[in-house]
Each structure stands twice: as C-alpha cells, then as structure tokens.
Design a protein around this motif. Structure first.
Motif, mmCIF file in Angstrom:
data_model
loop_
_atom_site.group_PDB
_atom_site.id
_atom_site.type_symbol
_atom_site.label_atom_id
_atom_site.label_comp_id
_atom_site.label_asym_id
_atom_site.label_seq_id
_atom_site.Cartn_x
_atom_site.Cartn_y
_atom_site.Cartn_z
ATOM 1 N N LEU A 1 0.217 6.996 79.757
ATOM 2 C CA LEU A 1 0.292 7.693 78.475
ATOM 3 C C LEU A 1 -0.432 9.023 78.604
ATOM 4 O O LEU A 1 -1.618 9.071 78.969
ATOM 5 N N ASN A 2 0.286 10.108 78.312
ATOM 6 C CA ASN A 2 -0.281 11.446 78.362
ATOM 7 C C ASN A 2 -1.045 11.723 77.063
ATOM 8 O O ASN A 2 -0.882 11.009 76.080
ATOM 9 N N ALA A 3 -1.842 12.774 77.040
ATOM 10 C CA ALA A 3 -2.620 13.124 75.849
ATOM 11 C C ALA A 3 -1.715 13.490 74.675
ATOM 12 O O ALA A 3 -2.087 13.289 73.521
ATOM 13 N N ASP A 4 -0.512 14.016 74.948
ATOM 14 C CA ASP A 4 0.392 14.397 73.856
ATOM 15 C C ASP A 4 1.284 13.245 73.386
ATOM 16 O O ASP A 4 2.166 13.437 72.563
ATOM 17 N N GLY A 5 1.072 12.034 73.917
ATOM 18 C CA GLY A 5 1.799 10.863 73.452
ATOM 19 C C GLY A 5 3.040 10.517 74.257
ATOM 20 O O GLY A 5 3.692 9.518 73.978
ATOM 21 N N THR A 6 3.385 11.324 75.252
ATOM 22 C CA THR A 6 4.547 11.016 76.091
ATOM 23 C C THR A 6 4.138 10.054 77.203
ATOM 24 O O THR A 6 2.973 10.011 77.603
ATOM 25 N N THR A 7 5.115 9.283 77.695
ATOM 26 C CA THR A 7 4.810 8.346 78.768
ATOM 27 C C THR A 7 5.406 8.828 80.080
ATOM 28 O O THR A 7 6.390 9.554 80.112
ATOM 29 N N LYS A 8 4.794 8.390 81.158
ATOM 30 C CA LYS A 8 5.226 8.728 82.514
ATOM 31 C C LYS A 8 5.331 7.416 83.261
ATOM 32 O O LYS A 8 4.362 6.677 83.352
ATOM 33 N N ASP A 9 6.519 7.117 83.799
ATOM 34 C CA ASP A 9 6.767 5.802 84.388
ATOM 35 C C ASP A 9 7.211 5.854 85.851
ATOM 36 O O ASP A 9 7.785 4.899 86.343
#
Length: 182
Positions: free
Chosen positions: A128-136
């Motif tokens: 989870l990034n600080a801006d709310g996006t996810t990285k998978d």
C-alpha cells in the motif's frame, strides 16, 4: 554530348521527385506509444566528480561506489579514474576505469516506503502506497529479510518495507516494523 547526358540525368531526377506520392492512411503510419513518466533511467556525470557513496553504472549495472582512485596523467594522456562499486540489487562487485574528463552514466535511484497489506500464496507482496494505491508486482525477498517480513506479517504487526528502484528494476531492500498491532 556530355552536357546532353547531364541534362537528361537532371530531368529524370526532377521527374522522379515531381510525381505525386502515395497518400498514407493511418494504418501505414507507424505510431510510437510512450509509457512511463518520460524520465530517463540514467543521466551523464563527469567521471571525476563521482564520489565514494554515490551511484554509477558499472558494466551496465546500477552500483553504489565504494572506492575511487585517480591516476596521474601520462606524458600525453588523461588522468584515469578507477572505480569499484557494488551492484545495488545483487551485491556483486564491479570495477571500471574511465578517463576523468569523460562522462559516465549515473542511475536515477528512487527509494519508496510501502505498507505490507498481504502476502499471496505464491510469495508476492501486496503493498500500500502513501496515496492509497496498491502495488502487487514484487516478490518477497530471499533470505533473512524475506523471512523477517513473513514472520512479522504473520504476527499481525504493521510491516513497512523500503523498495529501491533503478534502471527498470525494483527490489525490497529494508524492513521497518511498527510495534502497534493491526
């Protein structure tokens, strides 16, 4: 007769260029799609200005410079810089010698912190990034660091990882755990 030959050759060229060209359709035109931010993976820097602790591309790999030494100029030559670096992803040691006035590529190294949201069965991290996006798209790192990430996540702790990115590669390289529970 020579002038006649030159005139005929000139007239043939003029006819070749003055004929109407084929109209191109959109299918005939090649398009280039740009992906990413447009930032370059590397930038040039003079070899003599790269210092210990900085980064450089040695043998095509992004490295952290651990040692530099400059040789004196020869009678007609340039001063040479001998650089030793450790690959920031694999830990392998690389060496390169470069004239001090020449430019060398320096990688754009970016560090980002993410919170571990989930670890899949096939060992991929959901971050989870600080801006709310996810990285998978990152795997759990090999070795002790990966074992610690899994153990802390299984205990239910908030686990934060530092991801280093350079030259199109990304890797989890550090771990931070907050003692507060989820």
């Amino acid at each position: 007769q020579r002038q006649m030959c030159i005139r005929n050759r000139y007239q043939r060229r003029v006819r070749a260029f003055s004929q109407p060209s084929k109209t191109l359709s959109m299918a005939d035109v090649e398009t280039f799609e740009q992906v990413g931010s447009g930032a370059s993976a590397t930038f040039p820097q003079q070899c003599s200005s790269i210092r210990k602790g900085g980064h450089a591309v040695l043998k095509g790999r992004p490295c952290k410079v651990v040692e530099t030494s400059t040789s004196k100029t020869g009678k007609h030559g340039h001063a040479k810089v001998h650089m030793v670096g450790i690959d920031i992803f694999t830990g392998k040691k690389y060496e390169e010698i470069c004239p001090s006035t020449h430019n060398m590529d320096v990688p754009n190294v970016k560090r980002s912190d993410y919170q571990v949201v989930d670890i899949t069965d096939d060992s991929f991290l959901s971050l989870l990034n600080a801006d709310g996006t996810t990285k998978d798209d990152l795997k759990v790192p090999e070795g002790e660091l990966g074992d610690r990430v899994k153990a802390l996540f299984d205990e239910g702790k908030d686990v934060y990882v530092t991801v280093v990115a350079a030259m199109g590669e990304e890797q989890v390289q550090a771990l931070k755990d907050n003692t507060s529970s989820k």
